[in-house]
Design an enzyme around this catalytic site. Structure first.
Site, PDB file in Angstrom:
ATOM      1  N   LYS A   1       0.866  -1.179   0.000  1.00 55.34           N
ATOM      2  CA  LYS A   1       0.000   0.000   0.000  1.00 55.34           C
ATOM      3  C   LYS A   1       0.900   1.225   0.000  1.00 55.34           C
ATOM      4  O   LYS A   1       1.716   1.388   0.902  1.00 55.34           O
ATOM      5  CB  LYS A   1      -0.899   0.027   1.235  1.00 55.34           C
ATOM      6  CG  LYS A   1      -1.740  -1.221   1.445  1.00 55.34           C
ATOM      7  CD  LYS A   1      -2.378  -1.195   2.831  1.00 55.34           C
ATOM      8  CE  LYS A   1      -2.989  -2.545   3.168  1.00 55.34           C
ATOM      9  NZ  LYS A   1      -3.532  -2.580   4.550  1.00 55.34           N
TER      10      LYS A   1
ATOM     11  N   ASP B   1       2.712   7.467  -0.282  1.00 52.41           N
ATOM     12  CA  ASP B   1       3.735   8.495  -0.451  1.00 52.41           C
ATOM     13  C   ASP B   1       4.441   8.288  -1.788  1.00 52.41           C
ATOM     14  O   ASP B   1       3.848   7.770  -2.732  1.00 52.41           O
ATOM     15  CB  ASP B   1       4.717   8.465   0.726  1.00 52.41           C
ATOM     16  CG  ASP B   1       5.370   7.093   0.913  1.00 52.41           C
ATOM     17  OD1 ASP B   1       4.917   6.122   0.262  1.00 52.41           O
ATOM     18  OD2 ASP B   1       6.328   6.994   1.696  1.00 52.41           O
TER      19      ASP B   1
ATOM     20  N   GLY C   1      -7.140   4.338 -12.406  1.00 51.85           N
ATOM     21  CA  GLY C   1      -8.366   5.125 -12.461  1.00 51.85           C
ATOM     22  C   GLY C   1      -8.145   6.559 -12.047  1.00 51.85           C
ATOM     23  O   GLY C   1      -9.113   7.290 -11.843  1.00 51.85           O
ATOM     24  N   THR C   2      -6.873   6.966 -11.914  1.00 53.60           N
ATOM     25  CA  THR C   2      -6.576   8.354 -11.558  1.00 53.60           C
ATOM     26  C   THR C   2      -6.839   9.259 -12.757  1.00 53.60           C
ATOM     27  O   THR C   2      -6.378   8.977 -13.862  1.00 53.60           O
ATOM     28  CB  THR C   2      -5.111   8.506 -11.113  1.00 53.60           C
ATOM     29  OG1 THR C   2      -4.852   7.599 -10.039  1.00 53.60           O
ATOM     30  CG2 THR C   2      -4.819   9.922 -10.650  1.00 53.60           C
TER      31      THR C   2
ATOM     32  N   SER D   1     -11.435   6.218 -17.143  1.00 56.17           N
ATOM     33  CA  SER D   1     -11.901   7.358 -16.361  1.00 56.17           C
ATOM     34  C   SER D   1     -12.889   6.902 -15.301  1.00 56.17           C
ATOM     35  O   SER D   1     -13.119   7.606 -14.313  1.00 56.17           O
ATOM     36  CB  SER D   1     -12.546   8.402 -17.273  1.00 56.17           C
ATOM     37  OG  SER D   1     -13.631   7.843 -17.982  1.00 56.17           O
ATOM     38  N   ASN D   2     -13.472   5.726 -15.505  1.00 53.64           N
ATOM     39  CA  ASN D   2     -14.429   5.179 -14.538  1.00 53.64           C
ATOM     40  C   ASN D   2     -14.464   3.668 -14.716  1.00 53.64           C
ATOM     41  O   ASN D   2     -14.719   3.178 -15.815  1.00 53.64           O
ATOM     42  CB  ASN D   2     -15.817   5.782 -14.781  1.00 53.64           C
ATOM     43  CG  ASN D   2     -16.765   5.535 -13.646  1.00 53.64           C
ATOM     44  OD1 ASN D   2     -16.856   4.424 -13.134  1.00 53.64           O
ATOM     45  ND2 ASN D   2     -17.493   6.555 -13.253  1.00 53.64           N
ATOM     46  N   PHE D   3     -14.212   2.928 -13.639  1.00 54.51           N
ATOM     47  CA  PHE D   3     -14.159   1.469 -13.726  1.00 54.51           C
ATOM     48  C   PHE D   3     -15.482   0.791 -13.395  1.00 54.51           C
ATOM     49  O   PHE D   3     -15.590  -0.430 -13.518  1.00 54.51           O
ATOM     50  CB  PHE D   3     -13.062   0.924 -12.800  1.00 54.51           C
ATOM     51  CG  PHE D   3     -11.709   0.972 -13.422  1.00 54.51           C
ATOM     52  CD1 PHE D   3     -11.288  -0.008 -14.294  1.00 54.51           C
ATOM     53  CD2 PHE D   3     -10.852   2.029 -13.167  1.00 54.51           C
ATOM     54  CE1 PHE D   3     -10.049   0.045 -14.898  1.00 54.51           C
ATOM     55  CE2 PHE D   3      -9.604   2.093 -13.756  1.00 54.51           C
ATOM     56  CZ  PHE D   3      -9.204   1.091 -14.622  1.00 54.51           C
TER      57      PHE D   3
ATOM     58  N   HIS E   1     -20.313  15.349  -8.144  1.00 50.21           N
ATOM     59  CA  HIS E   1     -19.433  14.535  -7.316  1.00 50.21           C
ATOM     60  C   HIS E   1     -19.280  15.139  -5.927  1.00 50.21           C
ATOM     61  O   HIS E   1     -19.683  16.280  -5.675  1.00 50.21           O
ATOM     62  CB  HIS E   1     -18.049  14.396  -7.961  1.00 50.21           C
ATOM     63  CG  HIS E   1     -17.999  13.403  -9.065  1.00 50.21           C
ATOM     64  ND1 HIS E   1     -18.275  13.735 -10.371  1.00 50.21           N
ATOM     65  CD2 HIS E   1     -17.735  12.071  -9.075  1.00 50.21           C
ATOM     66  CE1 HIS E   1     -18.168  12.660 -11.142  1.00 50.21           C
ATOM     67  NE2 HIS E   1     -17.835  11.640 -10.376  1.00 50.21           N
TER      68      HIS E   1
ATOM     69  N   LYS F   1     -13.451  15.747  -4.588  1.00 47.99           N
ATOM     70  CA  LYS F   1     -12.936  15.449  -5.921  1.00 47.99           C
ATOM     71  C   LYS F   1     -12.126  16.641  -6.423  1.00 47.99           C
ATOM     72  O   LYS F   1     -12.612  17.776  -6.454  1.00 47.99           O
ATOM     73  CB  LYS F   1     -14.061  15.119  -6.897  1.00 47.99           C
ATOM     74  CG  LYS F   1     -13.551  14.710  -8.271  1.00 47.99           C
ATOM     75  CD  LYS F   1     -14.640  14.086  -9.119  1.00 47.99           C
ATOM     76  CE  LYS F   1     -14.103  13.704 -10.500  1.00 47.99           C
ATOM     77  NZ  LYS F   1     -13.011  12.713 -10.422  1.00 47.99           N
TER      78      LYS F   1
END
Length: 239
Positions: free
Chosen positions: A29, A32, A73-74, A99-101, A133, A137
């Site tokens: 994970k 940073d 998905g960033t 752009s969207n999963f 949103h 965001k």
């Protein structure tokens, strides 16, 4: 499957929960700088990137250089997208950007493309896009709204581009709203003097986005090349 999470915010935590429920293991994970981490000894099968725009390109390409496929998905970093694709191919890695999963949103994309194809000859209809949103965001308009606009532009030669809020006659206006605790709503509207046609996707939680990202990672494992969510959906429908 061993998964690295690049970005461990709210979306990362939701992906972790869904991935573990599907029998996968989160082995790294990162919240940073990716260069602070050794990727080589983690036996990573796929990385899932939901970081921030300024970190995305380095995250993604560092993984490619370590022979790790990436699902990203960033949004807000796409000025560097073609360069990332080039590095992916040079390193014989694998990549899915969306752009969207959400699986539902990707069905919505296909509906939007078909509707745009049907409407392109009907000049009395003016099209606009609205996206809503949560207030955290960072980018506006959303990547999903931009994808919807680009699909419409591909089908309609009368339209030359899109603009946030104020658009010219030959542009698609995108209206972006930020409201507390809204996971995501997108509406495409065709309005004429006599009637209105509208298609809408409303997310009820982040679960749909996270599930789609994990399903995309499952699809990408052991592949080489650049793919889209259309490939993932086609595989799901085939099975």
């Amino acid at each position: 499957m061993n998964i690295a999470l690049l970005g461990y915010g709210r979306m990362g935590k939701t992906i972790e929960e869904i991935a573990e429920n599907r029998g996968h293991k989160i082995v790294l994970k990162i919240s940073d700088d990716i260069e602070n981490h050794d990727l080589k000894d983690k036996n990573i099968d796929v990385a899932i990137d939901f970081s921030i725009p300024k970190a995305a390109f380095k995250n993604i390409t560092t993984c490619f250089k370590n022979n790790i496929p990436v699902v990203s998905g960033t949004t807000g970093w796409l000025d560097h997208y073609e360069k990332a694709r080039k590095i992916c191919n040079e390193e014989n890695s694998a990549f899915i950007y969306a752009s969207n999963f959400s699986l539902g949103v990707n069905v919505f994309f296909q509906l939007n493309q078909k509707l745009a194809e049907m409407m392109q000859g009907l000049e009395d209809y003016k099209v606009d896009i609205e996206e809503i949103h949560h207030t955290k965001k960072l980018d506006a308009p959303s990547g999903t709204a931009i994808t919807l606009a680009q699909q419409i532009l591909e089908e309609n030669s009368r339209l030359k581009g899109w603009q946030l809020d104020d658009a010219d006659e030959d542009e698609i206006p995108i209206y972006a709203k930020r409201i507390e605790d809204v996971p995501g709503t997108h509406a495409v509207t065709y309005d004429s003097p006599v009637d209105k046609i509208e298609i809408t996707h409303t997310a009820k939680s982040r679960q749909g986005f996270a599930l789609g990202a994990v399903v995309a990672a499952e699809y990408l494992k052991d592949k080489t090349g650049i793919f889209t969510m259309k490939d993932v959906l086609a595989d799901l429908f085939q099975n």
